[in-house]
Motif scaffolding. Structure first.
Motif, mmCIF file in Angstrom:
data_model
loop_
_atom_site.group_PDB
_atom_site.id
_atom_site.type_symbol
_atom_site.label_atom_id
_atom_site.label_comp_id
_atom_site.label_asym_id
_atom_site.label_seq_id
_atom_site.Cartn_x
_atom_site.Cartn_y
_atom_site.Cartn_z
ATOM 1 N N THR A 18 0.852 -1.187 0.000
ATOM 2 C CA THR A 18 0.000 0.000 0.000
ATOM 3 C C THR A 18 0.884 1.233 0.000
ATOM 4 O O THR A 18 1.700 1.422 0.899
ATOM 5 N N VAL A 19 0.730 2.042 -1.033
ATOM 6 C CA VAL A 19 1.443 3.318 -1.071
ATOM 7 C C VAL A 19 0.422 4.419 -0.827
ATOM 8 O O VAL A 19 -0.770 4.254 -1.094
ATOM 9 N N GLY A 20 0.880 5.530 -0.300
ATOM 10 C CA GLY A 20 -0.070 6.587 0.022
ATOM 11 C C GLY A 20 0.591 7.934 0.159
ATOM 12 O O GLY A 20 1.813 8.072 0.057
ATOM 13 N N VAL A 21 -0.253 8.929 0.398
ATOM 14 C CA VAL A 21 0.226 10.289 0.594
ATOM 15 C C VAL A 21 -0.697 10.982 1.588
ATOM 16 O O VAL A 21 -1.912 10.788 1.570
ATOM 17 N N GLU A 22 -0.099 11.743 2.479
ATOM 18 C CA GLU A 22 -0.868 12.595 3.380
ATOM 19 C C GLU A 22 -0.790 14.018 2.846
ATOM 20 O O GLU A 22 0.295 14.581 2.712
ATOM 21 N N VAL A 23 -1.951 14.576 2.508
ATOM 22 C CA VAL A 23 -2.026 15.935 1.977
ATOM 23 C C VAL A 23 -2.338 16.866 3.141
ATOM 24 O O VAL A 23 -3.347 16.700 3.827
ATOM 25 N N ILE A 24 -1.478 17.845 3.354
ATOM 26 C CA ILE A 24 -1.567 18.701 4.537
ATOM 27 C C ILE A 24 -1.782 20.147 4.113
ATOM 28 O O ILE A 24 -1.039 20.674 3.278
ATOM 29 N N ASP A 25 -2.807 20.776 4.675
ATOM 30 C CA ASP A 25 -3.028 22.205 4.477
ATOM 31 C C ASP A 25 -2.229 22.943 5.544
ATOM 32 O O ASP A 25 -2.538 22.856 6.731
ATOM 33 N N SER A 26 -1.194 23.654 5.132
ATOM 34 C CA SER A 26 -0.294 24.282 6.100
ATOM 35 C C SER A 26 -0.936 25.455 6.830
ATOM 36 O O SER A 26 -0.434 25.887 7.867
ATOM 37 N N LEU A 27 -2.045 25.989 6.315
ATOM 38 C CA LEU A 27 -2.715 27.095 6.996
ATOM 39 C C LEU A 27 -3.609 26.606 8.128
ATOM 40 O O LEU A 27 -3.630 27.173 9.217
ATOM 41 N N THR A 28 -4.362 25.546 7.859
ATOM 42 C CA THR A 28 -5.324 25.057 8.850
ATOM 43 C C THR A 28 -4.822 23.835 9.609
ATOM 44 O O THR A 28 -5.439 23.422 10.585
ATOM 45 N N GLU A 29 -3.713 23.235 9.128
ATOM 46 C CA GLU A 29 -3.150 22.019 9.717
ATOM 47 C C GLU A 29 -4.100 20.830 9.607
ATOM 48 O O GLU A 29 -3.964 19.846 10.330
ATOM 49 N N THR A 30 -5.072 20.911 8.702
ATOM 50 C CA THR A 30 -5.910 19.748 8.420
ATOM 51 C C THR A 30 -5.194 18.881 7.395
ATOM 52 O O THR A 30 -4.362 19.358 6.624
ATOM 53 N N SER A 31 -5.519 17.599 7.386
ATOM 54 C CA SER A 31 -4.861 16.700 6.447
ATOM 55 C C SER A 31 -5.812 15.591 6.027
ATOM 56 O O SER A 31 -6.780 15.278 6.727
ATOM 57 N N THR A 32 -5.517 15.012 4.871
ATOM 58 C CA THR A 32 -6.277 13.884 4.348
ATOM 59 C C THR A 32 -5.291 12.863 3.812
ATOM 60 O O THR A 32 -4.291 13.223 3.185
ATOM 61 N N ILE A 33 -5.567 11.587 4.064
ATOM 62 C CA ILE A 33 -4.683 10.517 3.610
ATOM 63 C C ILE A 33 -5.338 9.769 2.454
ATOM 64 O O ILE A 33 -6.512 9.392 2.518
ATOM 65 N N TYR A 34 -4.566 9.579 1.382
ATOM 66 C CA TYR A 34 -5.005 8.804 0.226
ATOM 67 C C TYR A 34 -4.074 7.603 0.084
ATOM 68 O O TYR A 34 -2.860 7.729 0.260
ATOM 69 N N THR A 35 -4.634 6.449 -0.237
ATOM 70 C CA THR A 35 -3.814 5.247 -0.411
ATOM 71 C C THR A 35 -4.148 4.564 -1.732
ATOM 72 O O THR A 35 -5.212 4.792 -2.320
ATOM 73 N N TYR A 36 -3.213 3.716 -2.171
ATOM 74 C CA TYR A 36 -3.382 3.013 -3.440
ATOM 75 C C TYR A 36 -2.613 1.700 -3.344
ATOM 76 O O TYR A 36 -1.427 1.694 -3.006
ATOM 77 N N PRO A 37 -3.257 0.557 -3.648
ATOM 78 C CA PRO A 37 -2.551 -0.734 -3.570
ATOM 79 C C PRO A 37 -1.839 -1.061 -4.883
ATOM 80 O O PRO A 37 -2.384 -0.845 -5.971
ATOM 81 N N VAL A 38 -0.631 -1.574 -4.786
ATOM 82 C CA VAL A 38 0.099 -2.034 -5.969
ATOM 83 C C VAL A 38 0.691 -3.411 -5.673
ATOM 84 O O VAL A 38 0.888 -3.783 -4.509
ATOM 85 N N GLU A 39 0.956 -4.163 -6.730
ATOM 86 C CA GLU A 39 1.560 -5.484 -6.597
ATOM 87 C C GLU A 39 3.056 -5.376 -6.872
ATOM 88 O O GLU A 39 3.469 -4.847 -7.902
ATOM 89 N N VAL A 40 3.850 -5.875 -5.930
ATOM 90 C CA VAL A 40 5.305 -5.843 -6.078
ATOM 91 C C VAL A 40 5.824 -7.266 -5.910
ATOM 92 O O VAL A 40 5.586 -7.898 -4.877
#
Length: 272
Positions: A191-213
């Protein structure tokens, strides 16, 4: 004449005292509005995140009717502790949760208001990874974020080789595209992912994506040993590409690959 005046004044005084006493008794007997005691609220700020739950705990008397509303719309909840998720609400819109308690005997009511607003958050991005399968330590995977509807964003990209354990490989960067190889995991799915962070409000959202390795197809244990030595050598800073992959070539990841390689060779009954 003077005696009559004194008697008259005394009578007026006594009558006034009697009327005042009646008023006091009537006031004491008059019903009062039910009281509301706020025990706790969470979060304790006006601005909250969309991932928060608004929690309000109050204490009220017995035999009272309890009604919760938000911006005038009824909340189907009748306890003295309200747990209200806000993820479905609009951002940057003022909201007001109101508690109304009513004494059914006297029809008298009291209210408590709890205002809040949901901070703007980066929760409308799309996240994709290409290709969706590849070879451990060799295939370069592209992580692409698009359509983020917020400003002042930063990104932290990570790998999750086992549940709950994240290995961040690009932390607090400004790029919406990164490329990296990936290690092998216990179940071949990473599972690869990214946490997107709003530097003004300090809110964040995490997105993930499964890949086969997968581990490269190798013909013998000697091939496995060679691959492990090669991966171990690449752990040194000078042998890695300029784009840092040191997070991939950890002893744990190399050991996982070595174990899987040996298992596959054994299953294929390949002689050394």
């Amino acid at each position: 004449m003077n005696n009559s005046l004194v008697v008259s004044s005394l009578a007026i005084f006594l009558f006034a005292c009697w009327m005042a006493n009646i008023s006091v008794v009537q006031a004491a007997m008059a019903p009062s509005a039910p009281s509301i005691t706020v025990v706790s609220t969470s979060p304790q700020t006006y601005e909250i995140k969309y991932t928060d739950d608004v929690i309000i705990e109050v204490a009220v008397g017995n035999d009272l009717m309890i009604n919760w509303t938000i911006n005038g719309t009824a909340i189907e909840y009748y306890n003295t502790t309200l747990i209200f998720p806000v993820s479905h609400l609009q951002e940057e819109v003022p909201y007001l949760i109101t508690l109304t308690v009513t004494d059914l005997n006297t029809q008298m009511s009291s209210t408590y208001d709890h205002p809040f607003i949901i901070l703007k958050s980066p929760r409308f991005c799309t996240f994709n990874v290409t290709p969706i399968s590849g070879v451990a330590f060799e295939t370069e995977f592209s992580h692409v974020l698009e359509n983020c509807k917020a400003d002042h964003l930063r990104y932290s990209y990570f790998i999750e080789t086992k549940e709950g354990v994240r290995d961040v490989h690009h932390e607090n960067v400004s790029s919406q595209i990164v490329r990296t190889t990936l290690p092998f995991a216990n179940q071949s799915s990473v599972t690869v992912g990214v946490e997107v962070i709003d530097s003004l409000t300090e809110t964040s959202t995490i997105y993930t994506y499964p890949v086969e390795v997968v581990v490269p197809a190798l013909a013998s244990f000697n091939d496995c040993k060679f691959m492990v030595r090669h991966l171990g050598f690449k752990r040194s800073a000078r042998s890695l590409p300029a784009f840092k992959y040191s997070h991939i070539y950890t002893p744990q990841n190399i050991q996982l690959t070595a174990n899987e390689c040996a298992r596959r060779v054994k299953e294929q009954s390949v002689s050394v």
